[in-house]
Design a protein around this motif. Sequence first.
Motif, PDB file in Angstrom:
ATOM      1  N   GLY A 115      38.093  43.145  50.008  1.00 29.08           N
ATOM      2  CA  GLY A 115      38.682  43.429  48.806  1.00 29.08           C
ATOM      3  C   GLY A 115      38.080  42.443  47.735  1.00 29.08           C
ATOM      4  O   GLY A 115      37.822  42.912  46.539  1.00 29.08           O
ATOM      5  N   PHE A 116      37.736  41.263  47.996  1.00 32.95           N
ATOM      6  CA  PHE A 116      37.306  40.174  46.899  1.00 32.95           C
ATOM      7  C   PHE A 116      35.927  40.865  46.736  1.00 32.95           C
ATOM      8  O   PHE A 116      35.394  40.646  45.449  1.00 32.95           O
ATOM      9  CB  PHE A 116      36.997  39.171  47.617  1.00 32.95           C
ATOM     10  CG  PHE A 116      36.679  37.742  46.405  1.00 32.95           C
ATOM     11  CD1 PHE A 116      37.834  37.337  45.905  1.00 32.95           C
ATOM     12  CD2 PHE A 116      35.540  37.436  46.481  1.00 32.95           C
ATOM     13  CE1 PHE A 116      37.472  36.194  44.898  1.00 32.95           C
ATOM     14  CE2 PHE A 116      35.184  36.459  45.484  1.00 32.95           C
ATOM     15  CZ  PHE A 116      35.955  35.867  44.425  1.00 32.95           C
ATOM     16  N   SER A 117      35.223  41.605  47.357  1.00 36.14           N
ATOM     17  CA  SER A 117      33.738  42.158  47.417  1.00 36.14           C
ATOM     18  C   SER A 117      33.682  43.553  46.470  1.00 36.14           C
ATOM     19  O   SER A 117      32.597  43.670  46.037  1.00 36.14           O
ATOM     20  CB  SER A 117      32.961  42.139  48.392  1.00 36.14           C
ATOM     21  OG  SER A 117      33.567  43.158  49.366  1.00 36.14           O
ATOM     22  N   ILE A 118      34.878  44.040  46.333  1.00 33.96           N
ATOM     23  CA  ILE A 118      34.827  45.221  45.646  1.00 33.96           C
ATOM     24  C   ILE A 118      34.423  45.250  44.325  1.00 33.96           C
ATOM     25  O   ILE A 118      33.474  46.214  43.976  1.00 33.96           O
ATOM     26  CB  ILE A 118      36.365  45.789  45.731  1.00 33.96           C
ATOM     27  CG1 ILE A 118      36.659  46.180  47.212  1.00 33.96           C
ATOM     28  CG2 ILE A 118      36.490  47.063  44.605  1.00 33.96           C
ATOM     29  CD1 ILE A 118      38.215  46.726  47.274  1.00 33.96           C
ATOM     30  N   PRO A 119      34.801  44.422  43.351  1.00 33.03           N
ATOM     31  CA  PRO A 119      34.025  44.606  42.044  1.00 33.03           C
ATOM     32  C   PRO A 119      32.694  44.190  42.126  1.00 33.03           C
ATOM     33  O   PRO A 119      31.825  44.829  41.295  1.00 33.03           O
ATOM     34  CB  PRO A 119      34.909  43.255  41.249  1.00 33.03           C
ATOM     35  CG  PRO A 119      36.088  43.165  42.108  1.00 33.03           C
ATOM     36  CD  PRO A 119      35.883  43.457  43.387  1.00 33.03           C
ATOM     37  N   TYR A 120      32.295  43.296  42.909  1.00 36.37           N
ATOM     38  CA  TYR A 120      30.775  43.133  43.167  1.00 36.37           C
ATOM     39  C   TYR A 120      29.969  44.409  43.517  1.00 36.37           C
ATOM     40  O   TYR A 120      28.975  44.861  42.746  1.00 36.37           O
ATOM     41  CB  TYR A 120      30.310  42.009  44.060  1.00 36.37           C
ATOM     42  CG  TYR A 120      29.322  41.895  44.686  1.00 36.37           C
ATOM     43  CD1 TYR A 120      28.089  41.300  43.765  1.00 36.37           C
ATOM     44  CD2 TYR A 120      28.524  42.568  45.532  1.00 36.37           C
ATOM     45  CE1 TYR A 120      26.688  41.319  43.966  1.00 36.37           C
ATOM     46  CE2 TYR A 120      27.170  42.556  46.078  1.00 36.37           C
ATOM     47  CZ  TYR A 120      26.298  41.947  45.175  1.00 36.37           C
ATOM     48  OH  TYR A 120      25.249  41.862  45.632  1.00 36.37           O
ATOM     49  N   LEU A 121      30.625  45.073  44.626  1.00 35.79           N
ATOM     50  CA  LEU A 121      29.879  46.508  45.028  1.00 35.79           C
ATOM     51  C   LEU A 121      30.062  47.370  43.884  1.00 35.79           C
ATOM     52  O   LEU A 121      29.028  48.131  43.600  1.00 35.79           O
ATOM     53  CB  LEU A 121      30.646  46.788  46.305  1.00 35.79           C
ATOM     54  CG  LEU A 121      30.489  45.913  47.499  1.00 35.79           C
ATOM     55  CD1 LEU A 121      31.258  46.517  48.685  1.00 35.79           C
ATOM     56  CD2 LEU A 121      29.164  46.106  47.905  1.00 35.79           C
ATOM     57  N   ALA A 122      31.053  47.555  43.130  1.00 33.13           N
ATOM     58  CA  ALA A 122      31.071  48.459  42.094  1.00 33.13           C
ATOM     59  C   ALA A 122      30.062  48.068  41.021  1.00 33.13           C
ATOM     60  O   ALA A 122      29.520  49.034  40.271  1.00 33.13           O
ATOM     61  CB  ALA A 122      32.514  48.431  41.350  1.00 33.13           C
ATOM     62  N   ARG A 123      29.758  46.835  40.749  1.00 32.38           N
ATOM     63  CA  ARG A 123      28.736  46.579  39.735  1.00 32.38           C
ATOM     64  C   ARG A 123      27.372  46.636  40.144  1.00 32.38           C
ATOM     65  O   ARG A 123      26.652  47.027  39.308  1.00 32.38           O
ATOM     66  CB  ARG A 123      29.002  44.901  39.443  1.00 32.38           C
ATOM     67  CG  ARG A 123      28.088  44.408  38.409  1.00 32.38           C
ATOM     68  CD  ARG A 123      28.503  42.999  38.085  1.00 32.38           C
ATOM     69  NE  ARG A 123      27.687  42.417  37.137  1.00 32.38           N
ATOM     70  CZ  ARG A 123      26.209  41.687  37.028  1.00 32.38           C
ATOM     71  NH1 ARG A 123      26.056  41.937  38.454  1.00 32.38           N
ATOM     72  NH2 ARG A 123      25.527  41.204  36.199  1.00 32.38           N
ATOM     73  N   ARG A 124      27.169  46.543  41.530  1.00 33.41           N
ATOM     74  CA  ARG A 124      25.921  46.970  41.999  1.00 33.41           C
ATOM     75  C   ARG A 124      25.446  48.283  42.045  1.00 33.41           C
ATOM     76  O   ARG A 124      24.483  48.931  41.639  1.00 33.41           O
ATOM     77  CB  ARG A 124      25.907  46.283  43.329  1.00 33.41           C
ATOM     78  CG  ARG A 124      25.782  45.077  43.759  1.00 33.41           C
ATOM     79  CD  ARG A 124      24.623  44.328  43.401  1.00 33.41           C
ATOM     80  NE  ARG A 124      23.411  44.917  44.128  1.00 33.41           N
ATOM     81  CZ  ARG A 124      22.292  44.973  43.398  1.00 33.41           C
ATOM     82  NH1 ARG A 124      21.944  44.457  42.183  1.00 33.41           N
ATOM     83  NH2 ARG A 124      21.158  45.581  44.348  1.00 33.41           N
ATOM     84  N   TRP A 170      41.900  42.085  43.676  1.00 31.02           N
ATOM     85  CA  TRP A 170      41.655  43.203  44.917  1.00 31.02           C
ATOM     86  C   TRP A 170      41.528  42.656  46.265  1.00 31.02           C
ATOM     87  O   TRP A 170      42.099  43.195  47.228  1.00 31.02           O
ATOM     88  CB  TRP A 170      40.058  43.790  44.646  1.00 31.02           C
ATOM     89  CG  TRP A 170      40.018  44.917  43.712  1.00 31.02           C
ATOM     90  CD1 TRP A 170      39.332  45.027  42.306  1.00 31.02           C
ATOM     91  CD2 TRP A 170      40.621  46.095  43.771  1.00 31.02           C
ATOM     92  NE1 TRP A 170      39.690  46.515  42.031  1.00 31.02           N
ATOM     93  CE2 TRP A 170      40.258  46.985  42.911  1.00 31.02           C
ATOM     94  CE3 TRP A 170      41.132  46.774  44.916  1.00 31.02           C
ATOM     95  CZ2 TRP A 170      40.694  48.206  42.853  1.00 31.02           C
ATOM     96  CZ3 TRP A 170      41.523  48.025  45.040  1.00 31.02           C
ATOM     97  CH2 TRP A 170      41.443  48.906  43.836  1.00 31.02           C
ATOM     98  N   GLY A 171      41.154  41.206  46.301  1.00 32.27           N
ATOM     99  CA  GLY A 171      41.358  40.557  47.564  1.00 32.27           C
ATOM    100  C   GLY A 171      42.806  40.598  48.235  1.00 32.27           C
ATOM    101  O   GLY A 171      43.033  40.882  49.313  1.00 32.27           O
ATOM    102  N   ILE A 172      43.697  40.061  47.349  1.00 30.96           N
ATOM    103  CA  ILE A 172      44.894  40.159  47.585  1.00 30.96           C
ATOM    104  C   ILE A 172      45.637  41.259  47.904  1.00 30.96           C
ATOM    105  O   ILE A 172      46.318  41.745  48.946  1.00 30.96           O
ATOM    106  CB  ILE A 172      45.917  39.326  46.474  1.00 30.96           C
ATOM    107  CG1 ILE A 172      45.378  38.000  46.234  1.00 30.96           C
ATOM    108  CG2 ILE A 172      47.397  39.308  46.659  1.00 30.96           C
ATOM    109  CD1 ILE A 172      45.967  37.256  45.004  1.00 30.96           C
ATOM    110  N   ILE A 173      45.375  42.480  47.169  1.00 29.31           N
ATOM    111  CA  ILE A 173      46.019  43.911  47.377  1.00 29.31           C
ATOM    112  C   ILE A 173      45.314  44.354  48.683  1.00 29.31           C
ATOM    113  O   ILE A 173      46.191  44.777  49.382  1.00 29.31           O
ATOM    114  CB  ILE A 173      45.478  44.869  46.099  1.00 29.31           C
ATOM    115  CG1 ILE A 173      46.301  44.360  44.765  1.00 29.31           C
ATOM    116  CG2 ILE A 173      45.947  46.205  46.438  1.00 29.31           C
ATOM    117  CD1 ILE A 173      45.851  44.951  43.518  1.00 29.31           C
ATOM    118  N   THR A 174      44.046  44.005  48.919  1.00 30.16           N
ATOM    119  CA  THR A 174      43.513  44.677  49.930  1.00 30.16           C
ATOM    120  C   THR A 174      43.760  44.171  51.352  1.00 30.16           C
ATOM    121  O   THR A 174      44.356  44.670  52.338  1.00 30.16           O
ATOM    122  CB  THR A 174      41.940  44.664  50.072  1.00 30.16           C
ATOM    123  OG1 THR A 174      41.570  45.320  48.795  1.00 30.16           O
ATOM    124  CG2 THR A 174      41.457  45.645  51.084  1.00 30.16           C
TER     125      THR A 174
END
Length: 233
Positions: free
Chosen positions: A11-20, A68-72
Amino acid sequence: MTYLIIGFIFGFSIPYLARRFSKFMPATFAYALYRIFCINKRVPRSKRLANHKYRQLTRRYFMRSLGWGIITAAITFLTSQVLPSAETPWIVFLIIVLFILMEIDKRMFLLPDLLTVPLLIGGFAYAAFAGELLGYNNADAAQNSALGAAFGYFIPVIASLFLIKKHPDVFGGGDIKLLAALGAWLGFVNIPYIILASCLIFAVSCFINKQRQGAFGPSIVLAALIILFLLEY
């Protein structure tokens, strides 16, 4: 506890992946797969720290990643508590990919094949090897999954034929592929409910935000999660 940690990390990596994805999409499947692992040259740390605007963006980025990390983590942990242990990894995979797609579509108005196609294949694999949400045995689950994928593809296509004159972009190609993938995971019976619920969620979102259009993927994801947890309980 394991799924809590896994959920938080992914979850913590989701914004990074979206940015990539935003750096190179749209792109072919092969080029997208290459670029997701190809890191561009970074600005020197001294210059980044000296830029006040950059520091503000970094804080916002970190807080979004933390959220995102907390929600996931919370949802994957809840899933591990209500599902059989053999089925939990499959549904956790589904939830994480849906969240990534949700963030990408909200950022780019795009649902990449690099994620929707593997999600569709994953749905067929889930039906073949687990699939308790789809049927009483593997044969019934596989049939339900195949019909679900077909329904998820053709229902929005047929609906688009009646709406295309006034609303040519009512269902994008990525939306249709996502619905087909969800049909493979959740079965053909649930696809009409997902479509109906996603339309209602999208309408409420547009009303609240005073918009007439926007990314439809997040509404599909939220609707699918609602149906998924109703099936689990």
